[in-house]
Motif scaffolding. Structure first.
Motif, mmCIF file in Angstrom:
data_model
loop_
_atom_site.group_PDB
_atom_site.id
_atom_site.type_symbol
_atom_site.label_atom_id
_atom_site.label_comp_id
_atom_site.label_asym_id
_atom_site.label_seq_id
_atom_site.Cartn_x
_atom_site.Cartn_y
_atom_site.Cartn_z
ATOM 1 N N GLY A 42 0.808 -1.209 0.000
ATOM 2 C CA GLY A 42 0.000 0.000 0.000
ATOM 3 C C GLY A 42 0.840 1.258 0.000
ATOM 4 O O GLY A 42 1.880 1.341 0.656
ATOM 5 N N THR A 45 -3.148 7.103 0.552
ATOM 6 C CA THR A 45 -4.579 7.128 0.257
ATOM 7 C C THR A 45 -4.923 8.444 -0.440
ATOM 8 O O THR A 45 -4.404 9.507 -0.069
ATOM 9 C CB THR A 45 -5.387 6.983 1.547
ATOM 10 N N GLU A 312 0.941 8.929 -4.949
ATOM 11 C CA GLU A 312 1.416 7.699 -4.315
ATOM 12 C C GLU A 312 2.370 8.003 -3.172
ATOM 13 O O GLU A 312 2.413 7.281 -2.168
ATOM 14 C CB GLU A 312 2.132 6.823 -5.347
ATOM 15 N N ASP A 382 -9.496 5.974 -2.157
ATOM 16 C CA ASP A 382 -8.783 4.827 -2.719
ATOM 17 C C ASP A 382 -7.377 4.751 -2.118
ATOM 18 O O ASP A 382 -6.749 5.781 -1.853
ATOM 19 C CB ASP A 382 -8.624 4.967 -4.237
ATOM 20 N N GLN A 383 -6.893 3.526 -1.945
ATOM 21 C CA GLN A 383 -5.492 3.368 -1.563
ATOM 22 C C GLN A 383 -4.683 3.014 -2.803
ATOM 23 O O GLN A 383 -4.949 2.019 -3.475
ATOM 24 C CB GLN A 383 -5.295 2.283 -0.507
ATOM 25 N N SER A 399 -4.883 1.601 -8.066
ATOM 26 C CA SER A 399 -5.585 2.030 -6.863
ATOM 27 C C SER A 399 -6.630 0.989 -6.487
ATOM 28 O O SER A 399 -7.301 0.414 -7.352
ATOM 29 C CB SER A 399 -6.248 3.396 -7.067
ATOM 30 N N ASN A 544 5.011 -2.494 4.727
ATOM 31 C CA ASN A 544 3.586 -2.458 5.061
ATOM 32 C C ASN A 544 3.263 -3.606 6.004
ATOM 33 O O ASN A 544 3.940 -4.635 5.998
ATOM 34 C CB ASN A 544 2.714 -2.609 3.810
ATOM 35 N N PRO A 559 -0.887 1.869 5.885
ATOM 36 C CA PRO A 559 -0.085 2.890 5.211
ATOM 37 C C PRO A 559 1.381 2.467 5.211
ATOM 38 O O PRO A 559 1.810 1.675 6.057
ATOM 39 C CB PRO A 559 -0.308 4.143 6.071
#
Length: 674
Positions: A42, A45, A312, A382-383, A399, A544, A559
């Protein structure tokens, strides 16, 4: 943007875009490109301020319903006013800009009406160059008390380092002292005055983008660079920093490689925030544009690539220069007429000899269509997740939607060839059936949408943007919640301890290291902390954390956490590298090498690797210097006595952010970096 091309006038013609199915294609060839998409990796966001553009008071179309409608259709979420360098000559009370042109119907209230029709948040530039803190505070009072506009974001000035302090002067600045120290003191005063009116606003200070002039330069009388001086003196008074980025490029192909610099540039900026301000604040990038083909396909590809990469990496808003800008030098780019216009929309003007005219006013140019596609790709909440490609001409961004679906944006920078792409997913299972595919091709008048290819294979046209939206094929119950942001604890040269908040229902946690689109599992634990081992000294890592239930369901990604390992604390050698003089694209480096061992070292080789491909040694002294690729070797036949120190130096060149190496070896032994 430094140059005002011309004031805008004329009637409005709204170009209608109709979504149609993509043109038919021959049967796809065997894949020649593989793109990995890893939802376990990830990134940031998408915020509700992500997609932005600049408005300028010399643009007579600023307040038109046609323009606000087009920006709304493109998904614009933030608009900036009163426009670049004009901000430092603009006085909002009487709507004047001495020395510049102010078009009718461009006052602050008209701008705010258009912003509201667009559904976008405003970002206002307070006049630093020829204004005062009181003038800015009065603007806050009018906007948020008198009119109740609720304007949250305010930057102090525009490109104030361009006031002549470093030699080049395009930004108005009436202060006798044009140093970053003086700017910082006024930022503090502006922030105090403006927040006294409305304590909920956010104040931004102007910095330079790492790798862009005058980054790295220390002017006469200063104690540090512009960024160092501003952050160390005004860091406690600000809520975000604002940078601009015009990376240039001698041709379209070169310009389209510049997005590769973004990860390092943003990381260097965050390191400066941590080092000089002592805290992490938001980053906005409120001006960017391509160096070649600004209203044809290179600009469209550049916009999509750069907006995605910046978002990003946690930049909270990215702005294109400009909504309108005016005709410039006309050329042909990839078979299309390029008017040299840095606007999203046509200004409808002609060259001075009337030999070439732009399309009618407000006709969308190619980057507008790319921005529209970005509005479909990067949706609030969206991530963004990591991707990797084995073809440098075909890049991708992805995403993850809140419902688990996945959007993959494929950018084909090859002007001559289509490519068949195999999409490999990691941590995600696509549903059956054809995905939704939206494509913007070279010379097209809009984005085409339909169903084509499969979730795992797409043929992307030459010089195109392709958005593939894939439904999740996962079945079963609800996923566990994503872990909160991990934080770093003790970091050594070989280990890093991280921790994170507990997730209800988690049976264990998995820690992944991001790595070229396919994450590496570092380990797992039932607790909420983990120590990664066997790391490399002086290396940047991004990790992550994901939660997994006892039934096997894997959560979305936490995150990201980025950290850099150190060097050994007690090595047999110590290396100290200093940037002793910098001129923005090169510097003089001085290296002290100390022998910490009990005996002498007879003949030695110092080695290091540049962190980027755009850094080189131009020449060196004190030993023999060689560079192969990014690897540098410094060799000497001299004897380095026990406890002794020797000095070598070099001239280095760089064409992007100058990330200094963090690890050195002496005769193969990793040294302590001082």
């Amino acid at each position: 943007m430094k140059i005002l091309r011309r004031a805008l006038a004329g009637t409005v013609l709204l170009a209608a875009l109709t979504a149609v199915a993509p043109p038919g294609a021959n049967a796809a060839a065997a894949p020649d490109t593989t793109i990995d998409v890893d939802v376990r990796a990830g990134l940031a966001t998408v915020p509700d301020t992500a997609l932005g553009v600049n408005h300028a008071i010399w643009d007579s179309e600023l307040g038109s319903t046609a323009v606000s409608g087009l920006l709304e259709d493109a998904g614009v979420q933030m608009v900036r006013y009163p426009g670049g360098s004009y901000a430092d000559i603009y006085h909002w009370k009487d709507h004047t800009a001495p020395g510049g042109y102010v078009a009718p119907g461009t006052d602050f209230d008209t701008f705010m009406a258009g912003a509201r029709r667009t559904g976008a948040q405003p970002m206002i530039i307070a006049n630093y160059g020829t204004g005062t803190a009181q003038e800015a505070a009065d603007w806050v009072r009018y906007a948020n008390v008198t009119k109740d506009y609720g304007v949250e974001y305010w930057t102090i000035g525009n490109e104030n380092y361009g006031n002549g302090h470093y030699g080049s002067a395009w930004e108005a600045d009436n202060h006798a002292d044009k140093s970053p120290k003086e700017y910082a003191s006024h930022v503090v005063a502006y922030a105090e005055a403006m927040k006294a009116v409305d304590p909920d606003i956010k104040i931004g200070a102007v910095l330079t983008m790492p790798g862009n002039w005058p980054d790295g330069i220390v002017a006469a009388g200063d104690q540090g660079t512009w960024n160092q001086e501003v952050l160390s003196r005004a860091g406690d008074a600000i809520d975000f920093v604002d940078v601009h980025w015009y990376p240039g490029g001698g041709n379209a192909a070169e310009a389209l490689t510049k997005s590769e610099q973004i990860v390092d540039a943003v990381q260097v900026l965050r390191d400066q925030l941590d080092k000089y301000a002592g805290r992490d604040v938001g980053i906005s990038l409120t001006e960017t544009n391509v160096g070649v083909g600004p209203n044809t396909q290179p600009a469209a590809l550049f916009l999509a690539d750069v907006y995605s990469a910046l978002l990003e990496n946690g930049v909270f808003t990215v702005h294109w220069w400009n909504v309108h800008n005016g005709i410039g030098t006309v050329s042909t780019v990839a078979g299309q007429t390029d008017y040299g216009d840095f606007g999203l929309l046509s200004s409808g003007g002609c060259t001075p000899d009337n030999s070439v005219c732009e399309p009618p006013m407000n006709t969308p140019f190619a980057p507008y269509h790319a921005l529209s596609l970005m509005g479909d790709f990067a949706r609030t909440g969206d991530q963004l997740v990591q991707t990797g490609s084995d073809n440098p001409l075909v890049t991708a961004h992805a995403s993850r939607r809140a419902n688990g679906d996945l959007a993959v944006l494929v950018i084909n920078k090859d002007p001559d060839n289509a490519h068949t792409v195999a999409l490999d997913y990691h941590g995600f299972t696509p549903a059956g059936g054809a995905p939704s595919v939206s494509t913007f091709t070279n010379g097209a008048d809009g984005v085409r949408t339909g169903a084509s290819g499969t979730a795992t294979e797409q043929t992307v046209p030459a010089y195109s943007l392709t958005l593939v939206t894939v439904r999740s094929g996962r079945t079963g119950g609800a996923l566990p919640q994503a872990p909160g942001a991990p934080v770093a604890g003790t970091i050594t040269d070989r280990t890093a301890t991280i921790s994170w908040p507990a997730v209800a229902g988690a049976g264990k946690y998995e820690v992944y290291r991001q790595h070229n689109g396919v994450s590496e599992l570092l380990g797992e634990t039932t607790g909420t902390s983990f120590t990664a081992r066997n790391l490399e000294p002086g290396r940047r890592y991004t990790v992550n954390v994901l939660a997994r239930t006892n039934a096997g369901a894997l959560s979305p990604s936490s995150p990201p956490l980025t950290f850099t390992t150190g060097s050994p604390a007690d090595a047999s050698c110590t290396v100290r590298l200093a940037d002793t003089s910098d001129w923005g694209n090169g510097f003089v480096g001085s290296i002290d090498v100390t022998n910490n061992a009990a005996g002498p070292v007879s003949g030695w080789t110092l080695a290091f690797t540049w962190p980027t491909t755009w850094q080189t040694v131009s020449n060196g002294w004190g030993a023999t210097w060689t560079q192969t690729g990014t690897k540098v070797r410094v060799t000497s036949d001299a004897t380095l006595a026990a406890g002794g120190t020797t000095n070598v130096g070099f001239v280095g060149a760089y064409s992007g952010p100058n990330v200094l190496p963090g690890v050195f070896t002496l005769n193969g032994t990793v040294c302590t970096t001082a």
